[in-house]
Motif scaffolding. Structure first.
Motif, PDB file in Angstrom:
ATOM      1  N   UNK A 112       4.146 -15.643  44.115  1.00  0.00           N
ATOM      2  CA  UNK A 112       3.238 -15.753  45.256  1.00  0.00           C
ATOM      3  C   UNK A 112       2.812 -17.199  45.501  1.00  0.00           C
ATOM      4  N   UNK A 113       2.532 -17.923  44.415  1.00  0.00           N
ATOM      5  CA  UNK A 113       1.977 -19.276  44.558  1.00  0.00           C
ATOM      6  C   UNK A 113       1.965 -19.972  43.206  1.00  0.00           C
ATOM      7  N   UNK A 114       1.427 -21.194  43.214  1.00  0.00           N
ATOM      8  CA  UNK A 114       1.104 -21.886  41.970  1.00  0.00           C
ATOM      9  C   UNK A 114      -0.401 -22.112  41.962  1.00  0.00           C
ATOM     10  N   UNK A 115      -0.948 -22.234  40.761  1.00  0.00           N
ATOM     11  CA  UNK A 115      -2.375 -22.472  40.611  1.00  0.00           C
ATOM     12  C   UNK A 115      -2.576 -23.696  39.709  1.00  0.00           C
ATOM     13  N   UNK A 116      -3.108 -24.798  40.258  1.00  0.00           N
ATOM     14  CA  UNK A 116      -3.471 -25.926  39.406  1.00  0.00           C
ATOM     15  C   UNK A 116      -4.636 -25.520  38.506  1.00  0.00           C
ATOM     16  N   UNK A 117      -4.648 -26.054  37.283  1.00  0.00           N
ATOM     17  CA  UNK A 117      -5.750 -25.747  36.378  1.00  0.00           C
ATOM     18  C   UNK A 117      -6.066 -26.961  35.519  1.00  0.00           C
ATOM     19  N   UNK A 118      -7.237 -26.922  34.938  1.00  0.00           N
ATOM     20  CA  UNK A 118      -7.716 -27.977  34.051  1.00  0.00           C
ATOM     21  C   UNK A 118      -8.078 -27.318  32.738  1.00  0.00           C
ATOM     22  N   UNK A 119      -7.717 -27.990  31.623  1.00  0.00           N
ATOM     23  CA  UNK A 119      -8.078 -27.456  30.303  1.00  0.00           C
ATOM     24  C   UNK A 119      -8.527 -28.602  29.409  1.00  0.00           C
ATOM     25  N   UNK A 120      -9.324 -28.266  28.420  1.00  0.00           N
ATOM     26  CA  UNK A 120      -9.789 -29.266  27.464  1.00  0.00           C
ATOM     27  C   UNK A 120      -8.625 -29.839  26.694  1.00  0.00           C
ATOM     28  N   UNK A 121      -8.659 -31.136  26.477  1.00  0.00           N
ATOM     29  CA  UNK A 121      -7.555 -31.785  25.794  1.00  0.00           C
ATOM     30  C   UNK A 121      -7.953 -32.493  24.523  1.00  0.00           C
ATOM     31  N   UNK A 122      -9.088 -32.123  23.942  1.00  0.00           N
ATOM     32  CA  UNK A 122      -9.520 -32.756  22.698  1.00  0.00           C
ATOM     33  C   UNK A 122      -9.891 -34.205  22.920  1.00  0.00           C
ATOM     34  N   UNK A 123      -9.428 -35.081  22.056  1.00  0.00           N
ATOM     35  CA  UNK A 123      -9.763 -36.506  22.120  1.00  0.00           C
ATOM     36  C   UNK A 123      -9.271 -37.159  23.408  1.00  0.00           C
ATOM     37  N   UNK A 166      -9.381 -35.904  26.306  1.00  0.00           N
ATOM     38  CA  UNK A 166     -10.130 -35.435  27.470  1.00  0.00           C
ATOM     39  C   UNK A 166      -9.451 -34.258  28.133  1.00  0.00           C
ATOM     40  N   UNK A 167      -9.759 -34.065  29.392  1.00  0.00           N
ATOM     41  CA  UNK A 167      -9.219 -32.941  30.140  1.00  0.00           C
ATOM     42  C   UNK A 167      -7.765 -33.188  30.524  1.00  0.00           C
ATOM     43  N   UNK A 168      -6.992 -32.095  30.558  1.00  0.00           N
ATOM     44  CA  UNK A 168      -5.603 -32.150  30.994  1.00  0.00           C
ATOM     45  C   UNK A 168      -5.444 -31.245  32.205  1.00  0.00           C
ATOM     46  N   UNK A 169      -4.478 -31.544  33.047  1.00  0.00           N
ATOM     47  CA  UNK A 169      -4.260 -30.753  34.253  1.00  0.00           C
ATOM     48  C   UNK A 169      -2.788 -30.370  34.336  1.00  0.00           C
ATOM     49  N   UNK A 170      -2.556 -29.215  34.959  1.00  0.00           N
ATOM     50  CA  UNK A 170      -1.210 -28.694  35.079  1.00  0.00           C
ATOM     51  C   UNK A 170      -1.204 -27.628  36.167  1.00  0.00           C
ATOM     52  N   UNK A 171      -0.071 -26.963  36.354  1.00  0.00           N
ATOM     53  CA  UNK A 171       0.030 -25.860  37.304  1.00  0.00           C
ATOM     54  C   UNK A 171       0.803 -24.730  36.653  1.00  0.00           C
ATOM     55  N   UNK A 172       0.530 -23.526  37.115  1.00  0.00           N
ATOM     56  CA  UNK A 172       1.245 -22.355  36.632  1.00  0.00           C
ATOM     57  C   UNK A 172       1.577 -21.459  37.819  1.00  0.00           C
ATOM     58  N   UNK A 202     -13.613 -22.707  39.450  1.00  0.00           N
ATOM     59  CA  UNK A 202     -13.948 -23.580  38.320  1.00  0.00           C
ATOM     60  C   UNK A 202     -13.075 -24.830  38.355  1.00  0.00           C
ATOM     61  N   UNK A 203     -11.769 -24.653  38.497  1.00  0.00           N
ATOM     62  CA  UNK A 203     -10.847 -25.788  38.501  1.00  0.00           C
ATOM     63  C   UNK A 203     -11.093 -26.717  39.678  1.00  0.00           C
ATOM     64  N   UNK A 204     -11.467 -26.165  40.816  1.00  0.00           N
ATOM     65  CA  UNK A 204     -11.664 -27.010  41.994  1.00  0.00           C
ATOM     66  C   UNK A 204     -12.807 -27.998  41.772  1.00  0.00           C
TER      67      UNK A 204
END
Length: 91
Positions: free
Chosen positions: A22-33, A35-41, A62-64
């Motif tokens: 249907x689509x892709x969804x960008x997201x943000x996740x904690x990346x430890x030291x 900082x935050x990391x971003x990707x899409x699924x 939340x991600x927005x």
């Protein structure tokens, strides 16, 4: 607001069609030291709470908050074409 370049929109659309998604969804996740990391699924179903930022690109509330002001691009200049997130943590 999140901007998706023409190159990224075209690649995302073709990937969704090829993979019957249907689509892709960008997201943000904690990346430890680091900082935050971003990707899409890929997503096979758009949720009611999602916001459409471009055709085939939906983001949750939340991600927005973490990606407001970002630009998603598709870079083909190197050996391995990839999606690139610019100005993700701008604010």
């Amino acid at each position: 607001m999140i901007t998706v370049t023409e190159e990224a929109r075209e690649k995302i659309a073709s990937m969704c069609i090829e993979n019957d998604m249907e689509a892709v969804r960008p997201f943000v996740m904690g990346g430890g030291c680091a900082g935050m990391q971003h990707n899409m699924t890929f997503v096979d179903e758009v949720e009611e709470r999602d916001t459409e930022v471009a055709p085939y690109v939906y983001i949750d509330p939340v991600a927005i908050q973490f990606m407001d002001g970002a630009t998603i691009d598709y870079d083909t200049s190197g050996m391995s074409p990839t999606f690139v997130f610019h100005d993700v943590f701008k604010h």
